[in-house]
Design an enzyme around this catalytic site. Structure first.
Site, PDB file in Angstrom:
ATOM      1  N   THR A  93      -0.739   5.283   8.391  1.00 54.23           N
ATOM      2  CA  THR A  93      -1.999   5.089   9.118  1.00 54.23           C
ATOM      3  C   THR A  93      -2.399   3.636   8.938  1.00 54.23           C
ATOM      4  O   THR A  93      -2.681   3.212   7.810  1.00 54.23           O
ATOM      5  CB  THR A  93      -3.113   5.991   8.543  1.00 54.23           C
ATOM      6  OG1 THR A  93      -2.681   7.343   8.595  1.00 54.23           O
ATOM      7  CG2 THR A  93      -4.396   5.834   9.333  1.00 54.23           C
ATOM      8  N   LYS A 168      -5.171   8.706  15.960  1.00 53.54           N
ATOM      9  CA  LYS A 168      -5.398   9.027  14.545  1.00 53.54           C
ATOM     10  C   LYS A 168      -6.758   8.496  14.082  1.00 53.54           C
ATOM     11  O   LYS A 168      -7.542   9.194  13.427  1.00 53.54           O
ATOM     12  CB  LYS A 168      -4.263   8.404  13.713  1.00 53.54           C
ATOM     13  CG  LYS A 168      -4.457   8.426  12.220  1.00 53.54           C
ATOM     14  CD  LYS A 168      -4.211   9.786  11.626  1.00 53.54           C
ATOM     15  CE  LYS A 168      -4.489   9.818  10.132  1.00 53.54           C
ATOM     16  NZ  LYS A 168      -4.417  11.140   9.578  1.00 53.54           N
ATOM     17  N   LYS A 243     -10.759   4.608   3.946  1.00 57.21           N
ATOM     18  CA  LYS A 243      -9.785   3.731   4.613  1.00 57.21           C
ATOM     19  C   LYS A 243      -9.792   3.992   6.126  1.00 57.21           C
ATOM     20  O   LYS A 243      -9.849   3.061   6.926  1.00 57.21           O
ATOM     21  CB  LYS A 243      -8.385   3.996   4.039  1.00 57.21           C
ATOM     22  CG  LYS A 243      -7.274   3.266   4.783  1.00 57.21           C
ATOM     23  CD  LYS A 243      -5.887   3.764   4.420  1.00 57.21           C
ATOM     24  CE  LYS A 243      -4.876   3.275   5.445  1.00 57.21           C
ATOM     25  NZ  LYS A 243      -3.519   3.746   5.221  1.00 57.21           N
TER      26      LYS A 243
HETATM   27  P1  NAD Z   1       1.361   6.667  -1.426  1.00 59.34           P
HETATM   28  O1  NAD Z   1       0.658   5.499  -2.044  1.00 59.34           O
HETATM   29  O2  NAD Z   1       1.539   7.912  -2.202  1.00 59.34           O
HETATM   30  O3  NAD Z   1       2.837   6.199  -0.930  1.00 59.34           O
HETATM   31  C1  NAD Z   1       3.123   4.933  -0.425  1.00 59.34           C
HETATM   32  C2  NAD Z   1       4.465   4.510  -1.036  1.00 59.34           C
HETATM   33  O4  NAD Z   1       4.854   3.272  -0.454  1.00 59.34           O
HETATM   34  C3  NAD Z   1       4.386   4.283  -2.550  1.00 59.34           C
HETATM   35  O5  NAD Z   1       5.341   5.131  -3.181  1.00 59.34           O
HETATM   36  C4  NAD Z   1       4.706   2.804  -2.722  1.00 59.34           C
HETATM   37  O6  NAD Z   1       5.448   2.517  -3.893  1.00 59.34           O
HETATM   38  C5  NAD Z   1       5.529   2.536  -1.468  1.00 59.34           C
HETATM   39  N1  NAD Z   1       5.574   1.129  -1.069  1.00 59.34           N
HETATM   40  C6  NAD Z   1       4.556   0.230  -0.962  1.00 59.34           C
HETATM   41  N2  NAD Z   1       5.027  -0.955  -0.520  1.00 59.34           N
HETATM   42  C7  NAD Z   1       6.355  -0.798  -0.348  1.00 59.34           C
HETATM   43  C8  NAD Z   1       7.392  -1.665   0.094  1.00 59.34           C
HETATM   44  N3  NAD Z   1       7.155  -2.940   0.441  1.00 59.34           N
HETATM   45  N4  NAD Z   1       8.649  -1.178   0.149  1.00 59.34           N
HETATM   46  C9  NAD Z   1       8.909   0.114  -0.195  1.00 59.34           C
HETATM   47  N5  NAD Z   1       7.968   0.976  -0.624  1.00 59.34           N
HETATM   48  C10 NAD Z   1       6.712   0.523  -0.695  1.00 59.34           C
HETATM   49  O7  NAD Z   1       0.578   6.936  -0.065  1.00 59.34           O
HETATM   50  P2  NAD Z   1       0.658   8.292   0.818  1.00 59.34           P
HETATM   51  O8  NAD Z   1      -0.458   9.192   0.424  1.00 59.34           O
HETATM   52  O9  NAD Z   1       2.058   8.768   0.862  1.00 59.34           O
HETATM   53  O10 NAD Z   1       0.232   7.699   2.246  1.00 59.34           O
HETATM   54  C11 NAD Z   1       1.138   6.960   3.045  1.00 59.34           C
HETATM   55  C12 NAD Z   1       0.496   6.706   4.399  1.00 59.34           C
HETATM   56  O11 NAD Z   1       0.181   7.961   5.007  1.00 59.34           O
HETATM   57  C13 NAD Z   1      -0.820   5.906   4.331  1.00 59.34           C
HETATM   58  O12 NAD Z   1      -0.856   5.018   5.401  1.00 59.34           O
HETATM   59  C14 NAD Z   1      -1.889   6.992   4.436  1.00 59.34           C
HETATM   60  O13 NAD Z   1      -3.103   6.507   4.994  1.00 59.34           O
HETATM   61  C15 NAD Z   1      -1.192   7.978   5.370  1.00 59.34           C
HETATM   62  N6  NAD Z   1      -1.674   9.368   5.258  1.00 59.34           N
HETATM   63  C16 NAD Z   1      -1.870   9.920   4.030  1.00 59.34           C
HETATM   64  C17 NAD Z   1      -2.301  11.249   3.948  1.00 59.34           C
HETATM   65  C18 NAD Z   1      -2.518  11.912   2.603  1.00 59.34           C
HETATM   66  O14 NAD Z   1      -3.121  12.995   2.561  1.00 59.34           O
HETATM   67  N7  NAD Z   1      -2.022  11.339   1.505  1.00 59.34           N
HETATM   68  C19 NAD Z   1      -2.535  11.988   5.114  1.00 59.34           C
HETATM   69  C20 NAD Z   1      -2.288  11.392   6.361  1.00 59.34           C
HETATM   70  C21 NAD Z   1      -1.861  10.064   6.419  1.00 59.34           C
END
Ligand code: NAD
Length: 298
Positions: A93, A168, A243
């Site tokens: 997102t 979204k 966010k």
């Molecule tokens: P998270 O922080 O658990 O996972 C993100 C991952 O990206 C981490 O493991 C981090 O180490 C990795 N990362 C960061 N920079 C990196 C790079 N340069 N190279 C490789 N890996 C890298 O976050 P999440 O909860 O999995 O959310 C991910 C996305 O999904 C976000 O944009 C969030 O807004 C969206 N989202 C989350 C949810 C939820 O309920 N968690 C729901 C819908 C959408």
């Protein structure tokens, strides 16, 4: 079988990649965090310690990263190492400007690309029941559809580049505002001597009906599965809601749309996070609303 590189194996990306493995794809994973890589390996993902190695030979690359800056920096690196024709999909997102920039980077390299953010949270990611909102060309969407089907249940083509992120952001602005509206109604009902159950029984079958009430009811009792029944453990953390409503306000400012309730919601979630509740479910904002009305927290 498709060879898919999955970049960002966190709370969402980890289980999504695991579902691609279950669907029979060859999944190559990369994340900066060693524990995420370890868990992904356990789930059948072949893991790598560099982005370039992970994407080498993949015909599709999926990113699932925290924010627009991460996506742009990874996609910049990707276009330097990938062959033209590799399909690029971003499921994070992110802000509209970054989504458009990512499409431009891909186009410059001759790679088809989609923005495909999701709703359904970590539960939907694990169960393979996410909703995908997809922006990009119709033929690219058709090509990618089986990949989305391995991770989700509802797959909606929203329009051209960045239309998925637009959907979204607009959806989550509705959600953020409606949760505050439902919370305010319960707090007012309490002041008027109305039981939570009575308000729920009426509003859930009347014109106040909405997801924030009937699925994520912010008071314990009427909806046993809602986070209010388990100490407001997320669920969907208030920090993530903050966010998303902030993304809606950035987009509204750029596009010249008046969203006064979205702006107020952003302020309220900001205050809630500042008070130290960012890791609680966003429905817990009812407790801040109740405090402000002078009756004390439940
Ligand atoms: P998270 O922080 O658990 O996972 C993100 C991952 O990206 C981490 O493991 C981090 O180490 C990795 N990362 C960061 N920079 C990196 C790079 N340069 N190279 C490789 N890996 C890298 O976050 P999440 O909860 O999995 O959310 C991910 C996305 O999904 C976000 O944009 C969030 O807004 C969206 N989202 C989350 C949810 C939820 O309920 N968690 C729901 C819908 C959408």
């Amino acid at each position: 079988m498709t060879s898919i590189a999955f970049i960002g194996l966190g709370h969402m990306g980890g289980p999504m990649a695991a579902n691609l493995v279950k669907a029979g794809h060859d999944v190559r994973g990369f994340d900066l965090a060693a524990p995420s890589l370890e868990l992904a390996r356990h789930n059948g993902v072949t893991t790598y310690t560099s982005l370039a190695e992970a994407v080498s030979g993949a015909d599709t690359v999926i990113t699932m990263l925290p924010a627009g800056t991460h996506v742009i920096s990874v996609w910049q690196e990707l276009v330097d190492v990938l062959s033209a024709g590799t399909l690029l999909i971003d499921c994070s997102t992110i802000d509209i400007d970054s989504a458009r920039k990512a499409h431009e980077l891909a186009e410059g390299k001759g790679c088809p690309a989609l923005d495909a953010p999701v709703s359904g949270g970590t539960g939907g990611a694990a169960a393979g029941t996410l909703t995908f909102m997809v922006g990009g060309a119709a033929d690219v969407f058709a090509l990618a559809r089986p990949i989305f089907e391995a991770m989700g249940k509802k797959i909606i083509h929203c329009g051209a580049a960045s239309a998925g992120q637009a959907a979204k952001i607009c959806n989550n602005m509705i959600l953020g505002i409606s949760m505050i509206a439902v919370g305010e109604a319960f707090v007012l009902g309490e002041k008027l001597g109305l039981s939570h159950q009575a308000l729920y029984d009426v509003a859930s079958v009347s014109s106040g009906q909405c997801w924030s009430l009937t699925t994520y009811c912010p008071v314990p009792g009427p909806v046993p599965a809602s986070p209010a029944n388990r100490g407001y453990e997320p669920g969907f953390a208030a920090a993530l809601m903050l966010k998303d409503v902030k993304l809606s306000q950035t987009a509204a400012e750029t596009a010249g749309a008046a969203t006064p309730l979205g702006a107020m919601a952003a302020q309220l979630y900001q205050r809630f996070a500042d008070e130290g509740f960012g890791e609680k479910d966003f429905s817990a904002i009812i407790n801040m609303l109740r405090d402000k009305s002078g009756t004390g927290a439940a």
